[in-house]
Design a protein around this motif. Sequence first.
Motif, PDB file in Angstrom:
ATOM      1  N   VAL B  44      86.137-104.633 -19.680  1.00  0.00           N
ATOM      2  CA  VAL B  44      86.365-103.646 -18.394  1.00  0.00           C
ATOM      3  C   VAL B  44      85.572-102.360 -18.649  1.00  0.00           C
ATOM      4  O   VAL B  44      86.184-101.786 -19.579  1.00  0.00           O
ATOM      5  N   ILE B 166      85.650-110.914  -4.182  1.00  0.00           N
ATOM      6  CA  ILE B 166      85.548-111.299  -5.553  1.00  0.00           C
ATOM      7  C   ILE B 166      85.343-112.743  -5.372  1.00  0.00           C
ATOM      8  O   ILE B 166      84.655-113.141  -6.310  1.00  0.00           O
ATOM      9  N   ILE B 177      80.851-108.219 -12.549  1.00  0.00           N
ATOM     10  CA  ILE B 177      81.303-107.677 -11.136  1.00  0.00           C
ATOM     11  C   ILE B 177      81.470-106.242 -11.347  1.00  0.00           C
ATOM     12  O   ILE B 177      82.157-105.683 -12.185  1.00  0.00           O
ATOM     13  N   MET B 179      83.072-103.020  -9.447  1.00  0.00           N
ATOM     14  CA  MET B 179      83.795-102.688  -8.461  1.00  0.00           C
ATOM     15  C   MET B 179      83.559-101.263  -8.031  1.00  0.00           C
ATOM     16  O   MET B 179      84.184-100.450  -9.344  1.00  0.00           O
ATOM     17  N   ILE B 198      91.749-108.609 -12.423  1.00  0.00           N
ATOM     18  CA  ILE B 198      90.935-108.028 -13.139  1.00  0.00           C
ATOM     19  C   ILE B 198      91.221-108.752 -14.735  1.00  0.00           C
ATOM     20  O   ILE B 198      90.241-109.045 -15.309  1.00  0.00           O
ATOM     21  N   LEU B 201      90.046-112.085 -14.705  1.00  0.00           N
ATOM     22  CA  LEU B 201      88.531-112.285 -14.639  1.00  0.00           C
ATOM     23  C   LEU B 201      87.964-111.947 -16.211  1.00  0.00           C
ATOM     24  O   LEU B 201      87.012-112.299 -16.574  1.00  0.00           O
ATOM     25  N   ARG B 202      88.510-110.995 -16.614  1.00  0.00           N
ATOM     26  CA  ARG B 202      88.158-110.594 -18.228  1.00  0.00           C
ATOM     27  C   ARG B 202      88.433-111.709 -18.955  1.00  0.00           C
ATOM     28  O   ARG B 202      87.401-112.014 -19.860  1.00  0.00           O
ATOM     29  N   CYS B 206      84.146-112.408 -17.657  1.00  0.00           N
ATOM     30  CA  CYS B 206      83.185-111.449 -16.823  1.00  0.00           C
ATOM     31  C   CYS B 206      83.275-110.271 -17.448  1.00  0.00           C
ATOM     32  O   CYS B 206      84.282-109.700 -18.019  1.00  0.00           O
ATOM     33  N   ILE B 208      83.321-106.308 -16.340  1.00  0.00           N
ATOM     34  CA  ILE B 208      83.571-105.835 -15.233  1.00  0.00           C
ATOM     35  C   ILE B 208      83.264-104.333 -15.238  1.00  0.00           C
ATOM     36  O   ILE B 208      83.501-103.588 -16.188  1.00  0.00           O
ATOM     37  N   TYR B 210      83.861-100.826 -13.604  1.00  0.00           N
ATOM     38  CA  TYR B 210      84.902-100.254 -12.602  1.00  0.00           C
ATOM     39  C   TYR B 210      84.736 -98.968 -12.502  1.00  0.00           C
ATOM     40  O   TYR B 210      84.359 -98.053 -13.545  1.00  0.00           O
TER      41      TYR B 210
END
Lengths: 329, 522
Positions: B44, B166, B177, B179, B198, B201-202, B206, B208, B210
């Motif tokens: 993230v 999402i 992704i 956000m 999240i 997803l991590r 993915c 992220i 943020y």
Amino acid sequence: MKLFLSSCFSKPWVRALFALVLIFAVGCIFNADGAFGRWSTHRDMLRQVSVYGILACGMTLVIITGGIDLAVGSVLGFSAVLFAMLSIHLGLPLLAVLPIVLGAGVACGLVSGTLVTRWRFQPFVATLSMMVFARGLAKWLSGGQKISSAVQQPDGSYSYVDLPPIFDWLDARLLGGNISAVTLVFIGCLVITWFVLCKLRYGRYLYATGGNEAAARLSGVPTVGARLLAYGMGGFFSAVAGICQTVQERQGDPESGVSYELTAIAIAVIGGNSLTGGRGGIGLTLMGALTIGYLEKILSINAVPESGRLMLTGVIIIAAVLLQRRKEA
Amino acid sequence: MHEIEGFVEPAALAPSVKLTGIGKSFGAHRVLDDVSMDLFPGEVHVLAGENGAGKSTLIKILAGIHTDYDGMVMVGGKPTRFNNPHDASHSGISVIHQEMSLVESMSVAENIFLGHEPSRGPLLDRSQLTRRAFDLCAQLDLAFTAADLDRNVEEFSLAIKNRIEIAKALSLDARVIVMDEPTSALNSTEVERLFVLIESLRARGCAIVYISHKMEEIYRIADRITVLRDGRLVGTAPRAGCPQPVLLRWMIGRDLDGFAPPRAAPPESAVPALSVKDFTVPPSSPGRPPRVHKASFTVRAGEIVGLAGLQGSGASELLQGLFGAYGPVCEGTVSLAGNAACKPASPHDAIARGVALLTGDRKGTGLILDLSVQDNLTLAALPRLSDHGLVDKKRERNIAVKNVSDFGIRVHSIEQPVSALSGGNQQKVVLAKWMNTGPRVLLMEEPTRGIDIGAKHEIYEMINEWTARGVAILMLSTEMPEVLRLCDRILVMHRGEITAGFSRAEADPEKILAVAMGASTV
């Protein structure tokens, strides 16, 4: 230099002027053996575009509020019939006729406006119904006949009455024959619209309502009043156009003004007024009117047939809209 | 540039996306310059910076919206250049914008697969569409039935729409992704659920990106933090290498002491500026409970009263009702400055009585984006600036010029469209617009939503000035620290009723949250 040009072109009036200059240049090239160089050509162009231009003034106000008024052509026809009946057949004095005809036009506009504001009709639908209704009203009032100086007697024969003097005043050429009276009326309408948009508090309210109605309302803007003003003025200008049309045709024709609303919208759009509302101005409409006027004139002095004229006008509208879109890139 | 020693990049992994030397200009204005950033699978990566720092521009390059830029984007080790957003999303990069990019009038399933619908030849494969949408939603903890998938997106709350976005990203097999402030419109329960998502997803690998202005969030979920300032990269650091003071210094280039500047509460004897008794806002449709039920309270001159409540608590409706936004349908008595009961019947009426409402949705209901900065500044005050309906242009201009300097609004010209300003500057325009009406009671919804820390601080200072002049403020904020530090008293709302009141000394976040969630006693 490139930057300067692109920043200039981001201004809508520069783009509108560009289109106008382009058309003018075309006229200078295809000048029909010098006809384009004569003032009388320009004077006639101005006279021919005036009625459309007057309608476009009202259309500009409505478009700025994010609406559209399809009824202007029909209201023109209704006003034309009403004006002819009152002034020719009934022989009422001008001071009585004008308030009645203009008031009737305003009333038509206010009905459209009320449908839009109170009953939340979409402007397209509200004014479409007014368009159909007003045309019907014109035909009912006139009995489907053109109202002219020929008056049918009870026995079926016709007698002829004199046209009231306003028919001569408004159909005249002034300033040494250099400009038509209706063109002056058009200029008057432009000035009124400019005054409303740029000087009055309500002018700002028109832009605010068209730009973002929710935000405008929460800022204390009377959005209902602003919309009513726009449609009411639209009706007023339609009546003015109806009177001018009657005077030029020397009769009140219930069929007059058919499809004029489309020309009025085309003028506003070619000038660069945004149909989504909140943006635009009367200067743009003026340039749109001149562009359309010159286009028609140049094609007609070069004897291009009507079919070709129509197709070219369509292409020009597309080009104008494409030109406007450049700024968002 | 700051390099944090001792930080080992997750070297075992190749970056999903590698940005090198990214630059972008608008005309002569350089908005991004030489920005490099790596995004690794399963991290993230918080992108921080004040408004106008270049975060959005960077994201738009990543999303294929800006195609004209310098530098290189590498996806999965291959140099790539996106020609449009479609390219970007099909390369596995999905951006969830602040303004939702769903088609409200289409169904959930159609939205998820918009642009890449499962099909058999030219025909839409409806059964596969529904089945795959159902699977995706189940993975995201969205308990949708097949019937729900056929409902239009407009019927769902913002939090659900966020999840649908999402799901759309996952349907494209997104590896990155982005956000952009996903929590700005969510309540705290919804935020918690988003964080759980999240996390999952991590775990799927993915990356992220943020973007957030909220400290709590940044330190809860960041693996690494990258800070931009004025279009340049200030630094990238793992969370532990970038504690709050460092982050703030990177973002604003100077130290910011404290959160909100201190101010003295008004004396108990101050006159009430707003007294509300049994104020009720009727329901939006018959058969439902009233939006606000018998609210009674007083705000004294110079006082700041906070409204706390989760979404649907009725706090926003209370402010709108007091401002007359619902028309004359509200019941109860409202008196201003001790005058006899006078309930505003419309916003127009409220403004004339010295009440102003700063709405929470700056672009939707605060500004008219097509109009210039000046037109927006003076819009609500036009009746005071005109004579017989004619606008006094000279006075109008003077006021706009004065606003720009008083409020520190950064503009090239007051004729500039307000849409070109950054969020913080736009918010200052809205605040100035309302102060131009000379309010004695200022109602505010989320006064600092989505704006950077520097601008927030300036707004807090202005609020202090206004209260010192005797303006009474009733404000709603979902940012708990803001409510706690700014307000003299806090009223908590739950299901349309005021259920508790706290003084600043008594208030603490847990008590407030408990009451807001409906606990009967504290």
